[in-house]
Design an enzyme around this catalytic site. Structure first.
Site, PDB file in Angstrom:
ATOM      1  N   GLU A   1      -5.443  -5.131  10.600  1.00 25.72           N
ATOM      2  CA  GLU A   1      -4.418  -4.118  10.827  1.00 25.72           C
ATOM      3  C   GLU A   1      -4.737  -3.356  12.105  1.00 25.72           C
ATOM      4  OE1 GLU A   1      -2.420  -2.806   6.913  1.00 25.72           O
ATOM      5  OE2 GLU A   1      -4.261  -1.673   7.090  1.00 25.72           O
TER       6      GLU A   1
ATOM      7  N   SER B   1       3.267  -2.239  10.316  1.00 28.43           N
ATOM      8  CA  SER B   1       4.704  -2.280  10.597  1.00 28.43           C
ATOM      9  C   SER B   1       5.387  -3.582  10.207  1.00 28.43           C
ATOM     10  CB  SER B   1       4.973  -1.946  12.073  1.00 28.43           C
ATOM     11  OG  SER B   1       4.574  -0.609  12.352  1.00 28.43           O
TER      12      SER B   1
ATOM     13  N   GLU C   1      -7.034   4.664   7.751  1.00 28.73           N
ATOM     14  CA  GLU C   1      -6.819   6.086   7.445  1.00 28.73           C
ATOM     15  C   GLU C   1      -8.035   6.679   6.752  1.00 28.73           C
ATOM     16  OE1 GLU C   1      -3.034   5.543   5.532  1.00 28.73           O
ATOM     17  OE2 GLU C   1      -2.198   4.968   7.460  1.00 28.73           O
TER      18      GLU C   1
ATOM     19  N   HIS D   1      -9.625   1.121   4.764  1.00 32.25           N
ATOM     20  CA  HIS D   1      -8.371   1.305   5.499  1.00 32.25           C
ATOM     21  C   HIS D   1      -8.611   2.257   6.667  1.00 32.25           C
ATOM     22  CE1 HIS D   1      -4.289   2.544   6.474  1.00 32.25           C
ATOM     23  NE2 HIS D   1      -3.888   1.439   5.876  1.00 32.25           N
TER      24      HIS D   1
ATOM     25  N   GLY E   1       2.333   2.094  10.847  1.00 33.98           N
ATOM     26  CA  GLY E   1       3.312   3.177  10.730  1.00 33.98           C
ATOM     27  C   GLY E   1       4.031   3.514  12.022  1.00 33.98           C
TER      28      GLY E   1
ATOM     29  N   ASN F   1       0.874  -1.175   0.000  1.00 41.43           N
ATOM     30  CA  ASN F   1       0.000   0.000   0.000  1.00 41.43           C
ATOM     31  C   ASN F   1       0.910   1.223   0.000  1.00 41.43           C
ATOM     32  OD1 ASN F   1      -1.771   2.061   0.551  1.00 41.43           O
ATOM     33  ND2 ASN F   1      -2.359   1.317   2.599  1.00 41.43           N
TER      34      ASN F   1
ATOM     35  N   LYS G   1       0.105   4.211  -0.306  1.00 43.65           N
ATOM     36  CA  LYS G   1      -0.561   5.402   0.263  1.00 43.65           C
ATOM     37  C   LYS G   1      -0.351   6.610  -0.646  1.00 43.65           C
ATOM     38  CE  LYS G   1      -0.275   3.228   4.733  1.00 43.65           C
ATOM     39  NZ  LYS G   1      -0.295   3.349   6.182  1.00 43.65           N
TER      40      LYS G   1
END
Ligand code: PGA
Length: 244
Positions: free
Chosen positions: A168, A206, A100, A98, A174, A11, A13
């Site tokens: 996740e 991560s 985010e 996701h 991250g 991904n 991003k």
């Protein structure tokens, strides 16, 4: 359980200008051809790079995917990209829900479910992301949160070939933090009965070349969704190479 091929998905991003995308795709394509990994490989660049990356990776064995789609096939949705548009560019997968997007765009389970239907109608497989926040794990609500995300986000008529789940934990994305191997196995085993049989369950958060072998060796883990480490071709291929 073991006949499923593991999937390693990158991904990217919101990273990469044209030249960066081209360079990364060329490196990935070369490495994948030189040394085909024992898993399925996928990259999900930003929408602006899908076309060039798709062209460069054609025939390399690395599949193309997107990071989001709109629920409608077309129309008055300024700034959005539809699932048929992604399929038209050669995408086979789209990441949905996701964390985010759930946090910064307020995406609800219902919105994710509608996008999933749109993805399927366009012939794309959906990679549904779920995961608990730090405070939810601390208060022992991780499974309840993940369960309600799964039950709320998966559309009717889900079937394994067109659905992949990515667990996740939000606090692991991250941050360099990773749950214990026991916690990953426990969560994957707990959510498996909630999914259509043979659905692949990826771990994300991560993942890097150092921890990949341990994570990907877990019998409950059917692959990885990789953010930061997927921006470096050698790191991404090292993760893929750690698959069973
Ligand atoms: P990370 O991101 O690998 O950089 O933690 C994972 C993700 O957000 O999918």
């Amino acid at each position: 359980m073991r006949e499923k091929r593991q999937l390693v998905a990158g991904n990217w991003k919101m990273n990469g200008l044209l030249e960066d995308g081209r360079a990364l795709a060329r490196d990935l394509g070369r490495l994948a051809r030189e040394n085909p990994p024992p898993c399925e490989l996928l990259v999900c660049p930003p929408a602006t790079l899908l076309f060039v990356v798709g062209e460069i990776l054609a025939g390399s064995g690395v599949a193309l995917g997107a990071q989001d789609c709109h629920a409608a096939p077309k129309g008055a949705h300024t700034g959005d990209v539809s699932a048929p548009m992604l399929a038209d560019l050669g995408c086979r997968y789209v990441i949905l829900g996701h964390s985010e997007r759930r946090s910064y765009h307020g995406e609800s389970n219902e919105a994710v479910r509608e996008k999933m239907v749109a993805a399927w109608e366009a012939g794309l497989a959906a990679i549904l992301c779920v995961g608990e926040r730090e405070e939810e794990r601390a208060s022992r609500r991780a499974f309840a949160v993940v369960k309600s995300q799964i039950q709320g986000s998966i559309a009717q008529s889900a079937a394994a070939p067109r659905l992949v789940l990515a667990y996740e934990p939000v606090w692991a994305i991250g941050t360099g933090l990773v749950p214990s191997m026991a916690d990953i196995s426990e969560m994957h085993a707990a959510i498996r009965p909630l999914l259509p049989s043979a659905t692949r369950i990826l771990y994300g958060g991560s993942v890097n070349p150092k921890n990949a072998a341990e994570i990907l060796a877990l019998s409950e883990v059917d692959g990885a969704l990789v953010g930061g480490a997927s921006l470096n071709a050698a790191d991404f291929m090292a993760i893929a190479g750690a698959c069973r």
